[in-house]
Design a protein around this motif. Structure first.
Motif, PDB file in Angstrom:
ATOM      1  N   MET A  37       0.865  -1.132   0.010  1.00 12.79           N
ATOM      2  CA  MET A  37       0.016   0.059   0.092  1.00 12.79           C
ATOM      3  C   MET A  37       0.922   1.236  -0.087  1.00 12.79           C
ATOM      4  SD  MET A  37      -3.222  -1.115   2.509  1.00 12.79           S
ATOM      5  CE  MET A  37      -3.320   0.275   3.224  1.00 12.79           C
ATOM      6  N   GLN A  38       1.967   1.136   0.636  1.00  7.23           N
ATOM      7  CA  GLN A  38       3.086   2.377   0.586  1.00  7.23           C
ATOM      8  C   GLN A  38       3.347   2.684  -0.799  1.00  7.23           C
ATOM      9  OE1 GLN A  38       5.988   1.792   3.254  1.00  7.23           O
ATOM     10  NE2 GLN A  38       4.736   2.450   5.122  1.00  7.23           N
ATOM     11  N   ILE A  39       3.978   1.581  -1.538  1.00  8.02           N
ATOM     12  CA  ILE A  39       4.457   1.651  -2.822  1.00  8.02           C
ATOM     13  C   ILE A  39       3.226   2.351  -3.738  1.00  8.02           C
ATOM     14  CG2 ILE A  39       5.151   0.653  -4.740  1.00  8.02           C
ATOM     15  CD1 ILE A  39       6.291  -1.612  -2.899  1.00  8.02           C
ATOM     16  N   ALA A  40       2.125   1.852  -3.601  1.00  5.41           N
ATOM     17  CA  ALA A  40       0.862   2.393  -4.490  1.00  5.41           C
ATOM     18  C   ALA A  40       0.658   3.667  -3.925  1.00  5.41           C
ATOM     19  CB  ALA A  40      -0.344   1.641  -4.263  1.00  5.41           C
ATOM     20  N   PHE A  41       0.798   4.259  -2.863  1.00  6.34           N
ATOM     21  CA  PHE A  41       0.589   5.606  -2.413  1.00  6.34           C
ATOM     22  C   PHE A  41       1.552   6.588  -2.723  1.00  6.34           C
ATOM     23  CE2 PHE A  41       0.597   8.846   1.083  1.00  6.34           C
ATOM     24  CZ  PHE A  41      -0.734   9.481   0.945  1.00  6.34           C
ATOM     25  N   VAL A  42       2.842   6.253  -2.923  1.00  6.08           N
ATOM     26  CA  VAL A  42       3.888   6.955  -2.802  1.00  6.08           C
ATOM     27  C   VAL A  42       4.046   7.920  -4.047  1.00  6.08           C
ATOM     28  CG1 VAL A  42       5.748   5.585  -3.672  1.00  6.08           C
ATOM     29  CG2 VAL A  42       6.423   7.439  -2.303  1.00  6.08           C
ATOM     30  N   LEU A  43       3.723   7.154  -5.116  1.00 10.15           N
ATOM     31  CA  LEU A  43       3.831   7.947  -6.650  1.00 10.15           C
ATOM     32  C   LEU A  43       2.589   9.076  -6.496  1.00 10.15           C
ATOM     33  CD1 LEU A  43       5.106   8.450  -9.234  1.00 10.15           C
ATOM     34  CD2 LEU A  43       3.707   6.381 -10.006  1.00 10.15           C
ATOM     35  N   PRO A  44       1.533   8.794  -6.430  1.00  6.22           N
ATOM     36  CA  PRO A  44       0.501  10.044  -6.674  1.00  6.22           C
ATOM     37  C   PRO A  44       0.941  11.190  -5.418  1.00  6.22           C
ATOM     38  CG  PRO A  44      -0.680   8.086  -6.042  1.00  6.22           C
ATOM     39  CD  PRO A  44       0.841   7.615  -6.301  1.00  6.22           C
ATOM     40  N   ALA A  45       0.987  10.604  -4.211  1.00  2.49           N
ATOM     41  CA  ALA A  45       1.524  11.743  -3.426  1.00  2.49           C
ATOM     42  C   ALA A  45       2.547  12.543  -3.912  1.00  2.49           C
ATOM     43  CB  ALA A  45       1.920  10.892  -1.938  1.00  2.49           C
ATOM     44  N   ALA A  46       3.722  12.020  -4.149  1.00  5.99           N
ATOM     45  CA  ALA A  46       4.710  12.674  -4.787  1.00  5.99           C
ATOM     46  C   ALA A  46       4.450  13.831  -6.052  1.00  5.99           C
ATOM     47  CB  ALA A  46       6.038  11.896  -5.364  1.00  5.99           C
ATOM     48  N   VAL A  47       3.709  13.466  -6.737  1.00  7.21           N
ATOM     49  CA  VAL A  47       3.064  14.031  -8.068  1.00  7.21           C
ATOM     50  C   VAL A  47       2.132  15.421  -7.415  1.00  7.21           C
ATOM     51  CG1 VAL A  47       1.758  14.177  -9.915  1.00  7.21           C
ATOM     52  CG2 VAL A  47       3.456  12.186  -9.556  1.00  7.21           C
ATOM     53  N   PHE A  48       1.600  15.079  -6.365  1.00  8.78           N
ATOM     54  CA  PHE A  48       0.763  16.042  -5.763  1.00  8.78           C
ATOM     55  C   PHE A  48       1.311  17.154  -5.268  1.00  8.78           C
ATOM     56  CE2 PHE A  48      -1.675  17.870  -2.318  1.00  8.78           C
ATOM     57  CZ  PHE A  48      -2.839  18.715  -2.962  1.00  8.78           C
ATOM     58  N   ILE A  49       2.457  16.670  -4.322  1.00  8.70           N
ATOM     59  CA  ILE A  49       3.370  17.529  -3.669  1.00  8.70           C
ATOM     60  C   ILE A  49       4.085  18.303  -4.764  1.00  8.70           C
ATOM     61  CG2 ILE A  49       5.294  17.806  -2.118  1.00  8.70           C
ATOM     62  CD1 ILE A  49       4.188  15.279  -0.736  1.00  8.70           C
ATOM     63  N   GLY A  50       4.572  17.826  -5.674  1.00  7.47           N
ATOM     64  CA  GLY A  50       5.313  18.460  -6.679  1.00  7.47           C
ATOM     65  C   GLY A  50       4.505  19.689  -7.377  1.00  7.47           C
ATOM     66  N   TRP A  51       3.324  19.216  -7.840  1.00  3.60           N
ATOM     67  CA  TRP A  51       2.258  20.152  -8.573  1.00  3.60           C
ATOM     68  C   TRP A  51       2.005  21.299  -7.399  1.00  3.60           C
ATOM     69  CZ3 TRP A  51      -2.563  21.068  -6.667  1.00  3.60           C
ATOM     70  CH2 TRP A  51      -3.454  22.154  -7.479  1.00  3.60           C
ATOM     71  N   ALA A  52       1.783  20.881  -6.021  1.00  5.86           N
ATOM     72  CA  ALA A  52       1.362  21.860  -5.299  1.00  5.86           C
ATOM     73  C   ALA A  52       2.364  22.726  -5.013  1.00  5.86           C
ATOM     74  CB  ALA A  52       0.896  21.355  -3.979  1.00  5.86           C
ATOM     75  N   ALA A  53       3.795  22.255  -4.814  1.00  6.98           N
ATOM     76  CA  ALA A  53       5.077  23.304  -4.349  1.00  6.98           C
ATOM     77  C   ALA A  53       4.899  24.193  -5.748  1.00  6.98           C
ATOM     78  CB  ALA A  53       6.110  22.474  -4.291  1.00  6.98           C
ATOM     79  N   ILE A  88       6.158  26.823 -13.717  1.00 15.90           N
ATOM     80  CA  ILE A  88       6.748  26.290 -12.383  1.00 15.90           C
ATOM     81  C   ILE A  88       5.985  25.017 -12.112  1.00 15.90           C
ATOM     82  CG2 ILE A  88       8.002  26.544 -10.504  1.00 15.90           C
ATOM     83  CD1 ILE A  88       8.365  29.408 -10.938  1.00 15.90           C
ATOM     84  N   TYR A  89       4.910  25.212 -12.215  1.00 18.12           N
ATOM     85  CA  TYR A  89       3.969  24.131 -11.891  1.00 18.12           C
ATOM     86  C   TYR A  89       4.545  22.662 -12.652  1.00 18.12           C
ATOM     87  CZ  TYR A  89       0.711  24.173 -15.649  1.00 18.12           C
ATOM     88  OH  TYR A  89       0.170  23.990 -16.908  1.00 18.12           O
ATOM     89  N   ILE A  90       4.867  23.045 -13.806  1.00 15.35           N
ATOM     90  CA  ILE A  90       5.096  21.738 -14.657  1.00 15.35           C
ATOM     91  C   ILE A  90       6.369  21.032 -14.146  1.00 15.35           C
ATOM     92  CG2 ILE A  90       5.747  21.186 -17.171  1.00 15.35           C
ATOM     93  CD1 ILE A  90       3.896  23.452 -18.166  1.00 15.35           C
ATOM     94  N   VAL A  91       7.293  21.985 -13.930  1.00 16.18           N
ATOM     95  CA  VAL A  91       8.661  21.449 -13.401  1.00 16.18           C
ATOM     96  C   VAL A  91       8.438  20.816 -12.061  1.00 16.18           C
ATOM     97  CG1 VAL A  91      10.896  22.357 -12.409  1.00 16.18           C
ATOM     98  CG2 VAL A  91       9.781  23.310 -14.307  1.00 16.18           C
ATOM     99  N   GLY A  92       7.443  21.145 -11.194  1.00 17.18           N
ATOM    100  CA  GLY A  92       7.024  20.424 -10.038  1.00 17.18           C
ATOM    101  C   GLY A  92       6.471  19.320 -10.356  1.00 17.18           C
ATOM    102  N   LEU A  93       5.587  19.105 -11.369  1.00 18.04           N
ATOM    103  CA  LEU A  93       4.891  17.999 -11.769  1.00 18.04           C
ATOM    104  C   LEU A  93       5.958  16.773 -12.163  1.00 18.04           C
ATOM    105  CD1 LEU A  93       1.803  18.971 -13.838  1.00 18.04           C
ATOM    106  CD2 LEU A  93       1.886  17.556 -11.762  1.00 18.04           C
ATOM    107  N   ILE A  94       6.977  17.211 -13.047  1.00 13.55           N
ATOM    108  CA  ILE A  94       8.038  16.712 -13.580  1.00 13.55           C
ATOM    109  C   ILE A  94       8.899  15.943 -12.426  1.00 13.55           C
ATOM    110  CG2 ILE A  94      10.151  16.302 -15.115  1.00 13.55           C
ATOM    111  CD1 ILE A  94       8.582  18.486 -16.944  1.00 13.55           C
ATOM    112  N   PHE A  95       9.129  17.071 -11.369  1.00 14.49           N
ATOM    113  CA  PHE A  95      10.255  16.307 -10.346  1.00 14.49           C
ATOM    114  C   PHE A  95       9.387  15.594  -9.425  1.00 14.49           C
ATOM    115  CE2 PHE A  95      11.713  17.477  -6.176  1.00 14.49           C
ATOM    116  CZ  PHE A  95      13.109  17.000  -6.638  1.00 14.49           C
TER     117      PHE A  95
END
Length: 80
Positions: free
Chosen positions: A23-39, A52-59
């Motif tokens: 479950m951690q593996i399944a959760f980490v990818l969408p959480a990281a994408v959301f955090i990058g987008w939000a930042a 800059i939000y595009i760079v955050g999404l990619i990162f």
């Protein structure tokens, strides 16, 4: 009798721990994408830009994928 029940409980606990790690593996990818987008979105607002939000999404995508692969490989190395 106590030895048999301890083995069953240990096996059940092992299964729960394994499920939790999956479950951690399944959760980490969408959480990281959301955090990058939000930042990126916050930086866009603060710096009055619109890219800059595009760079955050990619990162966030790269960071999440790296972490998911790292966790999956770590889980595969464990002996039952």
């Amino acid at each position: 009798m106590a030895d048999g029940s301890n083995k069953k409980q240990g096996g059940g606990l092992h299964s729960l721990v394994k499920a939790e790690r999956m479950m951690q593996i399944a959760f980490v990818l969408p959480a990281a994408v959301f955090i990058g987008w939000a930042a990126g979105a916050l930086l866009d607002k603060w710096l009055h830009t619109s890219w800059i939000y595009i760079v955050g999404l990619i990162f966030g995508s790269v960071a999440g994928l790296v972490e998911a692969v790292r966790q999956a490989l770590q889980m595969g190395d464990k002996k039952p």
